[in-house]
Design an enzyme around this catalytic site. Sequence first.
Site, PDB file in Angstrom:
ATOM      1  CE1 TYR A 195     -35.324  12.507   2.030  1.00 19.74           C
ATOM      2  CE2 TYR A 195     -37.337  13.614   2.556  1.00 19.74           C
ATOM      3  CZ  TYR A 195     -36.414  13.733   2.393  1.00 19.74           C
ATOM      4  OH  TYR A 195     -35.672  14.769   3.122  1.00 19.74           O
ATOM      5  CE  LYS A 198     -33.755  12.587   4.285  1.00 20.23           C
ATOM      6  NZ  LYS A 198     -31.960  12.683   4.763  1.00 20.23           N
TER       7      LYS A 198
END
Length: 307
Positions: A166, A170
């Site tokens: 993640y 990001k």
Amino acid sequence: MDGKALEGKVIVVTGAGGGLGKEISLALARQGAKVVVNDLGVTLDGKPAADSRAVQVADEITAAGGAALADVGSVADWESTAAMIDRAVSHFGRLDAVVHSAGILRDTIFHKMTPEDFDSVMKVHLYGAFNVSRAAAPHFRKQGSGAFVLMTSSAGLIGSIGQANYASAKLGIVALSRSISMDMGRFGVRSNCIAPHAFSRMIESVPGLSPEEQERYLEKRRRTTRADQVAPLVGYLCSDAAREVSGQVFGARGNEVYLYSQPRPIRTLHRAGGWTLESLSEMLEPALRKSFTPLERTRDVFSWDAI
């Protein structure tokens, strides 16, 4: 947000079936925008949901007197994303902004993370950001205007445990947005990122907390960091008021809005004749240690309460 700052604008919002994406969609519609509500209709772990969340949100917008179009395509798939953008333009006649907030989680400590865990998160977050932005780019270029608002996260900007996939996606979105702003600025197109602090199903599985700590943490987040508090910043970045704002990374946390720094050199070491492993071993750490970025998590950096 007061007034109708987005009157007549057409805006695609991904991941708009719930949480942050839903609140953004509703807020944009209240401002007069025609909203394409995209949501694949899956649970947080990627399993099929029982109903169409996109249709529900679109119906809510139209019931309130707004204009909305539901889309259930996957942003991880180029063909589906391109079809969604084409459908938005053919249905509403134009496209003015894209907000990418779709996301999934596959949290696990790094040494247990599988290639599938990594790939699936990258596909939705980073590839999804590319797909929706790239599909919209020709339309923006042709009309000489357009805005991208891409959701990043403090997990990538600062750090988080159990979220290597993640966080990587990001932080990659920040670089993508920065590149878009440079490549397409000449066509009147801008791109910015927001790192939202907002309670949603995306944070319900944050690792590293006991069940009691998790519940206390989530209860506090429900009260102090709501998704609707992020929506005004999204609306602003989609509006003409932000026409000179591009390539930036913002944060929204409770009633706070802030601007993140972006990586730049902060200290320099120079040695006549160049460096060797031995000279670096002797000099680098003593000279630079005080400027090292500590291994902090988001909650270490944001040490004050959101209000």
